[in-house]
Motif scaffolding. Sequence first.
Motif, PDB file in Angstrom:
ATOM      1  N   ARG A 116      63.544 102.430 -43.235  1.00 28.18           N
ATOM      2  CA  ARG A 116      63.441 101.719 -44.510  1.00 28.18           C
ATOM      3  C   ARG A 116      63.042 100.266 -44.282  1.00 28.18           C
ATOM      4  N   ARG A 117      63.663  99.643 -43.282  1.00 30.94           N
ATOM      5  CA  ARG A 117      63.321  98.253 -42.979  1.00 30.94           C
ATOM      6  C   ARG A 117      61.883  98.132 -42.498  1.00 30.94           C
ATOM      7  N   ALA A 118      61.449  99.110 -41.673  1.00 26.74           N
ATOM      8  CA  ALA A 118      60.070  99.070 -41.184  1.00 26.74           C
ATOM      9  C   ALA A 118      59.077  99.228 -42.333  1.00 26.74           C
ATOM     10  N   ALA A 155      75.757 109.137 -37.817  1.00 28.84           N
ATOM     11  CA  ALA A 155      75.603 107.689 -37.639  1.00 28.84           C
ATOM     12  C   ALA A 155      74.206 107.350 -37.113  1.00 28.84           C
ATOM     13  N   GLU A 156      73.719 108.181 -36.181  1.00 29.05           N
ATOM     14  CA  GLU A 156      72.372 107.938 -35.639  1.00 29.05           C
ATOM     15  C   GLU A 156      71.307 108.135 -36.715  1.00 29.05           C
ATOM     16  N   ASN A 157      71.467 109.180 -37.540  1.00 24.80           N
ATOM     17  CA  ASN A 157      70.506 109.404 -38.622  1.00 24.80           C
ATOM     18  C   ASN A 157      70.527 108.258 -39.616  1.00 24.80           C
ATOM     19  N   ALA A 158      71.720 107.809 -39.962  1.00 24.44           N
ATOM     20  CA  ALA A 158      71.825 106.691 -40.898  1.00 24.44           C
ATOM     21  C   ALA A 158      71.171 105.439 -40.333  1.00 24.44           C
ATOM     22  N   GLY A 208      68.772 105.454 -38.102  1.00 22.46           N
ATOM     23  CA  GLY A 208      67.324 105.685 -38.093  1.00 22.46           C
ATOM     24  C   GLY A 208      66.711 105.514 -39.462  1.00 22.46           C
ATOM     25  N   GLU A 209      67.386 106.026 -40.496  1.00 23.75           N
ATOM     26  CA  GLU A 209      66.878 105.858 -41.858  1.00 23.75           C
ATOM     27  C   GLU A 209      66.846 104.388 -42.256  1.00 23.75           C
ATOM     28  N   GLU A 210      67.844 103.662 -41.847  1.00 24.95           N
ATOM     29  CA  GLU A 210      67.871 102.234 -42.160  1.00 24.95           C
ATOM     30  C   GLU A 210      66.730 101.501 -41.439  1.00 24.95           C
TER      31      GLU A 210
END
Length: 345
Positions: free
Chosen positions: A67-69, A57-60, A62-64
Amino acid sequence: MHESTGREARLSEPASSSPAPSAAAPGWRDVLEKHCSALVDELALRVDSDLRRAVDAENAAGEEKLRRACDDARRSQAEALNQVLRRIRTSAADNVLALLAEGCAPFAERVVVLVFESNQAVHAAGLETADFDLAQAPAILAAIESRDPVVSVVSAAELSPALAKALGKPGDDAAKAYLFPVAARHSVMAMLAASGVELSAPIELLCGAAGMRLETQSSQQGQQPQTEQLLQLAPDVPASATGEPRSWDDLTPEDQKLHLQAQRMARVRVAGMRLDHASELGRGADAGDIYGALRTEIDAARDQFLHTFLSKSPTMVDYLHLEILRSLAHGDDRMLGYEYPGPMV
C-alpha cells in the motif's frame, strides 16, 4: 510322617496364592502413551497457532508495504506530471512541443510529435524519417477532423510508412497507435502519436495543456495559429464513386460540412474494422472475399452511411465505399469479392 507331610503342604501354599505382578504393566504403558500423545497434539496446535500468527503478521506487513509503495508511486507520478504541466505553462512557444514529448515519454514506449504545414506532417520530435503527406495517413486526418483522440492500427496504410516505422515493432501486427491532437482556437496545431501506451489519460491531459499554452501565447501576440484548415484536403469532390469530379467551392457551406462529416464517419468505421477484425480481414484478403469475411460490419456501416448522409444531400458521395476500397482492398476491387454490392451512388 504326618508332620512332615503337613509342613510340605504349608510351604507349598504361598507359591500358589501370590498375585501375578505382570498384570499392572500394560496399564502404565497405555497411560504413558496417552500422555505423550496429548503432549504431541498440544505442541502441534501451539506450533500451528504460532505459525498462523506469524504468517498473518507477515501478510499484514506485506500489504502495508504494498500500500505504501502504491501510494508512493502515485504521489511520485502526480508530482512528475505536475512538474511537466508547470514547465509547459511557463515555457516559450518553441519549446512547448519538446516538453510535451518529454513529459509523455514515461507513459508510452514510443512517442512522436508532429506539426502540420501545407498538408504535410513535419516531425517535431521522435521521427527521424522524412516528412510525409497527410493524404497517406487517414487515421491522422480522422483525429484532425474530430479533434478527439483516435486509436488506430500501426500500419503504413493508416499512418503513412514513415510514422508506422517510427511507432511499430518488427513482427507485431496487432500494435495500436494512439493519436492525440493538440488543438488551439478550434484548430489542430500539432499531434502526439504514441504506441505501447500504458496510461492514456496523462497523455491527453498534457496535450490539452500544450494546446492551451499555444493558444495563450498566440492570443498574447495577436496572432492566429499557424495551422491550415486541414479538413478540406481535396478541392475536387467526385460526383460519385465513378463519376466526374466537382469543385469543392461549388458546394454550399452546409454541404461542405456534411461531406466532411461523411468522410470522417467512413474513415472511423473502416479503421474500426481493421482494428477490431484484423484476423477476419486477413482471411478475407487471402481468399479474395473481404466482403464475405466482414459482411456484418460492412452492411451495418453502409446502412448507417445511407441514412445519415446519402439520404440528406443530392451531392453526397459514397465515401464509405471509397474508404473500403482504399483501406481494406488497397485499391483492388477484386479483393472485395463477387458478392460485394458496390457503391451506393
